[in-house]
Design a protein around this motif. Structure first.
Motif, PDB file in Angstrom:
ATOM      1  N   ARG A  11      15.367   5.900  -0.313  1.00 29.53           N
ATOM      2  CA  ARG A  11      15.706   6.365  -1.677  1.00 29.53           C
ATOM      3  C   ARG A  11      14.558   7.093  -2.341  1.00 29.53           C
ATOM      4  N   GLY A  12      13.348   6.873  -1.849  1.00 30.43           N
ATOM      5  CA  GLY A  12      12.180   7.425  -2.526  1.00 30.43           C
ATOM      6  C   GLY A  12      11.800   8.812  -2.035  1.00 30.43           C
ATOM      7  N   THR A  13      11.021   9.490  -2.876  1.00 33.55           N
ATOM      8  CA  THR A  13      10.447  10.790  -2.555  1.00 33.55           C
ATOM      9  C   THR A  13       8.937  10.681  -2.708  1.00 33.55           C
ATOM     10  N   TRP A  14       8.191  11.180  -1.726  1.00 34.19           N
ATOM     11  CA  TRP A  14       6.728  11.112  -1.770  1.00 34.19           C
ATOM     12  C   TRP A  14       6.158  12.119  -2.765  1.00 34.19           C
ATOM     13  N   THR A  15       5.216  11.665  -3.581  1.00 33.64           N
ATOM     14  CA  THR A  15       4.470  12.598  -4.438  1.00 33.64           C
ATOM     15  C   THR A  15       3.531  13.433  -3.591  1.00 33.64           C
ATOM     16  N   THR A  16       2.865  12.814  -2.627  1.00 36.62           N
ATOM     17  CA  THR A  16       2.037  13.472  -1.621  1.00 36.62           C
ATOM     18  C   THR A  16       2.318  12.774  -0.300  1.00 36.62           C
ATOM     19  N   ALA A  17       2.711  13.542   0.694  1.00 41.02           N
ATOM     20  CA  ALA A  17       3.065  12.926   1.976  1.00 41.02           C
ATOM     21  C   ALA A  17       1.851  12.263   2.611  1.00 41.02           C
ATOM     22  N   PRO A  18       2.017  11.056   3.138  1.00 42.53           N
ATOM     23  CA  PRO A  18       0.929  10.390   3.859  1.00 42.53           C
ATOM     24  C   PRO A  18       0.728  11.002   5.242  1.00 42.53           C
ATOM     25  N   VAL A  19      -0.323  10.552   5.927  1.00 42.82           N
ATOM     26  CA  VAL A  19      -0.605  11.025   7.282  1.00 42.82           C
ATOM     27  C   VAL A  19       0.526  10.640   8.223  1.00 42.82           C
ATOM     28  N   ALA A  20       1.027   9.408   8.087  1.00 42.61           N
ATOM     29  CA  ALA A  20       2.118   8.935   8.933  1.00 42.61           C
ATOM     30  C   ALA A  20       2.906   7.863   8.197  1.00 42.61           C
ATOM     31  N   VAL A  21       4.196   7.781   8.534  1.00 42.22           N
ATOM     32  CA  VAL A  21       5.093   6.763   7.984  1.00 42.22           C
ATOM     33  C   VAL A  21       5.962   6.263   9.125  1.00 42.22           C
ATOM     34  N   ALA A  22       6.107   4.945   9.239  1.00 44.38           N
ATOM     35  CA  ALA A  22       6.954   4.375  10.277  1.00 44.38           C
ATOM     36  C   ALA A  22       7.646   3.130   9.741  1.00 44.38           C
ATOM     37  N   GLU A  23       8.907   2.992  10.070  1.00 46.94           N
ATOM     38  CA  GLU A  23       9.626   1.760   9.751  1.00 46.94           C
ATOM     39  C   GLU A  23       9.518   0.821  10.935  1.00 46.94           C
ATOM     40  N   GLU A  24       9.158  -0.425  10.634  1.00 48.75           N
ATOM     41  CA  GLU A  24       9.049  -1.461  11.657  1.00 48.75           C
ATOM     42  C   GLU A  24       9.861  -2.647  11.166  1.00 48.75           C
ATOM     43  N   GLY A  25      11.083  -2.776  11.658  1.00 47.59           N
ATOM     44  CA  GLY A  25      11.984  -3.771  11.093  1.00 47.59           C
ATOM     45  C   GLY A  25      12.238  -3.422   9.635  1.00 47.59           C
ATOM     46  N   PRO A  26      12.131  -4.408   8.739  1.00 43.90           N
ATOM     47  CA  PRO A  26      12.344  -4.119   7.326  1.00 43.90           C
ATOM     48  C   PRO A  26      11.119  -3.519   6.631  1.00 43.90           C
ATOM     49  N   ASP A  27       9.981  -3.457   7.322  1.00 44.07           N
ATOM     50  CA  ASP A  27       8.723  -3.026   6.712  1.00 44.07           C
ATOM     51  C   ASP A  27       8.522  -1.518   6.835  1.00 44.07           C
ATOM     52  N   LEU A  28       7.689  -0.982   5.944  1.00 42.43           N
ATOM     53  CA  LEU A  28       7.284   0.418   5.991  1.00 42.43           C
ATOM     54  C   LEU A  28       5.771   0.459   6.177  1.00 42.43           C
ATOM     55  N   LEU A  29       5.320   1.099   7.256  1.00 43.78           N
ATOM     56  CA  LEU A  29       3.889   1.251   7.526  1.00 43.78           C
ATOM     57  C   LEU A  29       3.466   2.656   7.118  1.00 43.78           C
TER      58      LEU A  29
END
Length: 195
Positions: A11-29
Protein backbone atom coordinates in the motif's frame (compact mmCIF):
# COMPACT_ATOMS: atom_id res chain seq x y z
CA UNK A 1 -5.61 2.68 22.86
CA UNK A 2 -7.55 0.86 20.20
CA UNK A 3 -5.63 -1.94 18.47
CA UNK A 4 -4.74 -0.83 14.94
CA UNK A 5 -5.29 -2.95 11.84
CA UNK A 6 -2.46 -4.17 9.59
CA UNK A 7 -1.40 -2.31 6.46
CA UNK A 8 0.04 -4.27 3.52
CA UNK A 9 3.57 -3.24 2.55
CA UNK A 10 2.28 -2.90 -1.02
CA UNK A 11 0.00 0.00 0.00
CA UNK A 12 2.92 2.33 0.57
CA UNK A 13 4.96 4.51 -1.76
CA UNK A 14 8.65 5.21 -1.11
CA UNK A 15 9.72 8.82 -0.64
CA UNK A 16 13.24 7.71 -1.66
CA UNK A 17 13.80 4.17 -2.88
CA UNK A 18 16.13 2.10 -0.69
CA UNK A 19 19.08 0.09 -2.03
CA UNK A 20 17.06 -3.13 -1.74
CA UNK A 21 13.68 -4.34 -0.48
CA UNK A 22 12.66 -7.95 0.10
CA UNK A 23 9.66 -9.62 1.68
CA UNK A 24 10.52 -12.54 3.94
CA UNK A 25 7.32 -14.11 5.18
CA UNK A 26 5.32 -11.31 6.78
CA UNK A 27 8.43 -9.14 7.27
CA UNK A 28 9.91 -6.44 5.03
CA UNK A 29 13.72 -6.22 4.85
CA UNK A 30 14.97 -2.79 3.79
CA UNK A 31 18.59 -1.96 2.93
CA UNK A 32 19.34 1.73 3.49
CA UNK A 33 21.62 3.81 1.29
CA UNK A 34 24.81 5.16 2.83
CA UNK A 35 24.34 8.84 3.69
CA UNK A 36 20.53 8.71 3.73
CA UNK A 37 18.94 10.99 6.34
CA UNK A 38 16.09 13.38 7.17
CA UNK A 39 16.87 16.82 8.64
CA UNK A 40 16.30 20.53 7.93
CA UNK A 41 18.75 23.28 8.86
CA UNK A 42 18.91 23.47 12.66
CA UNK A 43 22.42 23.44 14.14
CA UNK A 44 23.95 21.38 11.31
CA UNK A 45 23.02 23.82 8.54
CA UNK A 46 22.16 21.15 5.96
CA UNK A 47 18.96 19.77 4.45
CA UNK A 48 18.65 16.00 3.93
CA UNK A 49 15.41 14.60 2.56
CA UNK A 50 16.43 11.15 1.34
CA UNK A 51 15.46 8.84 4.21
CA UNK A 52 13.60 5.75 3.02
CA UNK A 53 9.97 6.20 4.12
CA UNK A 54 7.19 3.89 2.93
CA UNK A 55 4.07 6.05 3.25
CA UNK A 56 0.32 5.77 2.78
CA UNK A 57 -2.36 8.36 3.63
CA UNK A 58 -3.24 8.55 7.34
CA UNK A 59 -6.62 9.70 8.56
CA UNK A 60 -6.93 12.88 10.61
CA UNK A 61 -7.45 12.00 13.39
CA UNK A 62 -5.63 8.68 13.17
CA UNK A 63 -2.78 6.59 14.52
CA UNK A 64 0.04 4.60 12.94
CA UNK A 65 2.23 1.87 14.45
CA UNK A 66 5.44 0.39 13.08
CA UNK A 67 7.35 -2.56 14.59
CA UNK A 68 10.93 -3.45 13.64
CA UNK A 69 14.05 -5.11 15.01
CA UNK A 70 16.44 -2.62 16.65
CA UNK A 71 19.55 -4.44 15.50
CA UNK A 72 21.84 -1.51 14.75
CA UNK A 73 25.58 -1.09 15.07
CA UNK A 74 26.79 2.17 13.57
CA UNK A 75 26.42 5.81 14.55
CA UNK A 76 23.02 7.24 13.60
CA UNK A 77 21.65 3.92 12.26
CA UNK A 78 17.90 4.46 12.69
CA UNK A 79 14.40 3.19 12.00
CA UNK A 80 10.85 3.93 13.06
CA UNK A 81 7.96 5.81 11.52
CA UNK A 82 7.43 9.01 9.56
CA UNK A 83 4.37 11.25 9.48
CA UNK A 84 4.74 13.63 6.52
CA UNK A 85 2.64 16.44 5.04
CA UNK A 86 5.39 17.85 2.78
CA UNK A 87 9.16 18.38 2.67
CA UNK A 88 8.99 21.05 5.38
CA UNK A 89 6.31 19.48 7.60
CA UNK A 90 7.08 16.05 9.01
CA UNK A 91 7.90 14.00 12.06
CA UNK A 92 10.15 10.96 12.39
CA UNK A 93 10.14 8.86 15.54
CA UNK A 94 11.96 5.69 16.47
CA UNK A 95 15.32 4.52 17.72
CA UNK A 96 18.85 5.31 16.61
CA UNK A 97 22.43 4.87 17.73
CA UNK A 98 23.76 8.14 19.16
CA UNK A 99 26.64 8.74 21.57
CA UNK A 100 27.41 5.02 21.43
CA UNK A 101 24.04 3.82 22.73
CA UNK A 102 20.57 3.07 21.38
CA UNK A 103 18.24 6.05 21.92
CA UNK A 104 14.50 6.49 21.49
CA UNK A 105 13.43 9.86 20.19
CA UNK A 106 11.77 12.06 17.64
CA UNK A 107 12.58 14.80 15.16
CA UNK A 108 9.78 17.29 14.53
CA UNK A 109 10.16 19.50 11.47
CA UNK A 110 8.01 22.56 10.89
CA UNK A 111 10.30 24.39 8.47
CA UNK A 112 13.26 23.59 10.74
CA UNK A 113 14.05 20.36 12.58
CA UNK A 114 14.44 19.73 16.29
CA UNK A 115 15.58 16.55 18.04
CA UNK A 116 14.95 14.81 21.35
CA UNK A 117 16.35 11.48 22.55
CA UNK A 118 16.56 9.30 25.66
CA UNK A 119 18.85 6.27 26.10
CA UNK A 120 17.27 2.80 25.88
CA UNK A 121 20.26 0.41 25.88
CA UNK A 122 18.01 -2.46 26.99
CA UNK A 123 16.07 -2.21 23.72
CA UNK A 124 19.06 -3.17 21.56
CA UNK A 125 18.41 -6.30 19.50
CA UNK A 126 14.73 -6.40 20.43
CA UNK A 127 11.55 -5.72 18.46
CA UNK A 128 10.53 -2.10 19.00
CA UNK A 129 7.08 -0.67 18.27
CA UNK A 130 6.62 3.05 17.69
CA UNK A 131 3.16 4.64 17.66
CA UNK A 132 2.13 8.13 16.53
CA UNK A 133 -1.39 9.35 17.22
CA UNK A 134 -2.55 12.49 15.40
CA UNK A 135 -5.51 14.53 16.63
CA UNK A 136 -6.22 18.24 16.39
CA UNK A 137 -2.97 20.22 16.26
CA UNK A 138 -0.80 17.56 17.93
CA UNK A 139 0.89 14.20 17.51
CA UNK A 140 1.51 11.96 20.51
CA UNK A 141 4.44 9.58 20.09
CA UNK A 142 4.81 6.43 22.18
CA UNK A 143 7.23 3.50 21.95
CA UNK A 144 7.99 0.16 23.58
CA UNK A 145 10.25 -2.87 23.30
CA UNK A 146 8.66 -6.31 23.14
CA UNK A 147 5.34 -6.41 24.98
CA UNK A 148 6.32 -3.86 27.62
CA UNK A 149 3.88 -0.99 28.22
CA UNK A 150 4.13 1.94 25.81
CA UNK A 151 6.08 4.90 27.16
CA UNK A 152 5.44 8.50 26.19
CA UNK A 153 8.20 9.83 23.94
CA UNK A 154 6.85 13.17 22.79
CA UNK A 155 3.80 15.38 22.39
CA UNK A 156 4.54 17.54 19.36
CA UNK A 157 2.77 20.19 17.31
CA UNK A 158 1.52 19.26 13.84
CA UNK A 159 -0.77 21.40 11.67
CA UNK A 160 -4.45 20.54 12.04
CA UNK A 161 -6.44 19.62 8.97
CA UNK A 162 -3.43 19.15 6.66
CA UNK A 163 -3.42 15.88 4.69
CA UNK A 164 -0.50 13.66 5.66
CA UNK A 165 0.88 10.20 5.00
CA UNK A 166 2.62 7.86 7.42
CA UNK A 167 4.52 4.59 7.59
CA UNK A 168 7.86 2.91 8.31
CA UNK A 169 11.22 4.52 7.60
CA UNK A 170 14.93 3.88 7.99
CA UNK A 171 18.18 5.58 7.06
CA UNK A 172 21.91 5.19 7.51
CA UNK A 173 23.67 8.57 7.65
CA UNK A 174 27.17 7.21 8.25
CA UNK A 175 27.54 3.81 6.55
CA UNK A 176 26.50 1.33 3.90
CA UNK A 177 24.93 -2.05 4.64
CA UNK A 178 22.21 -1.27 7.19
CA UNK A 179 19.36 -3.76 6.77
CA UNK A 180 16.23 -3.21 8.86
CA UNK A 181 13.65 -5.93 9.44
CA UNK A 182 10.20 -4.35 9.68
CA UNK A 183 7.70 -6.70 11.29
CA UNK A 184 4.45 -4.75 11.25
CA UNK A 185 2.73 -1.63 9.92
CA UNK A 186 -0.74 -0.79 11.18
CA UNK A 187 -3.18 2.12 11.36
CA UNK A 188 -6.29 2.87 13.37
CA UNK A 189 -8.16 5.50 15.34
CA UNK A 190 -6.33 8.17 17.30
CA UNK A 191 -5.74 7.61 21.00
CA UNK A 192 -8.66 8.70 23.16
CA UNK A 193 -6.45 10.25 25.85
CA UNK A 194 -2.93 11.56 26.30
CA UNK A 195 -2.32 9.57 29.51
Amino acid sequence: MTAPGPVAWSRGTWTTAPVAVAEEGPDLLVTAAEGSDAWRHTSYGFVHDDAHALLAPLGDPGAVEVAFDADFGARFDQAGLVLRADEQTWLKAGVEVSDGVLQVGAVVTLGRSDWSVAPVPGWAGRTVTVRASRAGDAVTVRARAGDEPFRLVRVAPFPAGVPAAAGPYCCAPTRAGLVVRFRRWATGPADAALH
